[in-house]
Design a protein around this motif. Structure first.
Motif, short mmCIF file in Angstrom:
data_model
loop_
_atom_site.label_atom_id
_atom_site.label_comp_id
_atom_site.label_asym_id
_atom_site.label_seq_id
_atom_site.Cartn_x
_atom_site.Cartn_y
_atom_site.Cartn_z
N GLU A 140 0.83 -1.21 0.00
CA GLU A 140 0.00 0.00 0.00
C GLU A 140 0.86 1.25 0.00
OE1 GLU A 140 -3.38 0.41 2.48
OE2 GLU A 140 -3.85 -1.73 2.45
N ARG A 150 -5.96 3.66 0.02
CA ARG A 150 -7.29 3.81 0.59
C ARG A 150 -7.55 5.29 0.84
NH1 ARG A 150 -9.16 -1.02 2.72
NH2 ARG A 150 -7.73 -2.72 2.30
N VAL A 208 -11.20 1.77 -1.86
CA VAL A 208 -9.94 1.05 -2.09
C VAL A 208 -9.57 1.23 -3.56
CG1 VAL A 208 -8.79 -1.19 -2.00
CG2 VAL A 208 -10.58 -0.64 -0.32
#
Length: 156
Positions: free
Chosen positions: A80, A114, A152
């Motif tokens: 991420e 996110r 997301v």
């Protein structure tokens, strides 16, 4: 606008703490520490993040000024990205430019990100950098003290 990324130094932490406890920034990020004003929790978080060699935490400089931070990390086997910009500098393209620089360094794909549904500026940063919306989920967000929708995004 010329920005550059460099590794986080100990002397950057006081400034990051100021930004990460700003009430407007906390509300927009939504997914923060339970108490953003708790310096001990902040310091423990950064010790843990910096101790993991898989994490890459870089600060953003514009000229000689520290203006934010970007990072990559792994959660539940997914890589991420994240970013945090000085709230006084929002809306100037810094996050978009810094994320582009980070993506040149971080070659692993897919990458995920996110953003709280109530934060369209963060979504725009991701979309400008090639991320696509792949889903949404409702999660507890300490920064706003309630469940919110979190989008997301994925970059292949």
């Amino acid at each position: 606008m010329t920005i550059r990324l460099r590794p986080l130094r100990d002397d950057d932490l006081d400034q990051l703490f100021r930004w990460e406890r700003d009430p407007d920034a906390v509300a927009m990020a939504a997914f923060t520490r339970e108490d953003p004003t708790d310096r001990a929790a902040f310091d423990a978080h950064y010790r843990r993040v910096r101790a993991d060699p898989e994490n890459h935490l870089l600060v953003i400089e514009q000229g000689a000024q520290l203006v934010g931070a970007v990072s990559t990390f792994t959660i539940e086997q997914e890589r991420e990205v994240s970013y945090w910009i000085d709230p006084a500098r929002w809306g100037r393209g810094i996050a978009s430019a810094a994320l582009a620089l980070l993506l040149e360094r971080e070659r692993q794909r897919p990458l995920f990100a996110r953003a709280a549904a109530h934060n369209p500026a963060s979504a725009a940063v991701l979309l400008r950098n090639g991320f696509v919306l792949v889903g949404s989920e409702t999660s507890w967000a300490a920064g706003v003290g309630r469940e919110i929708v979190e989008h997301v995004y994925r970059l292949d």
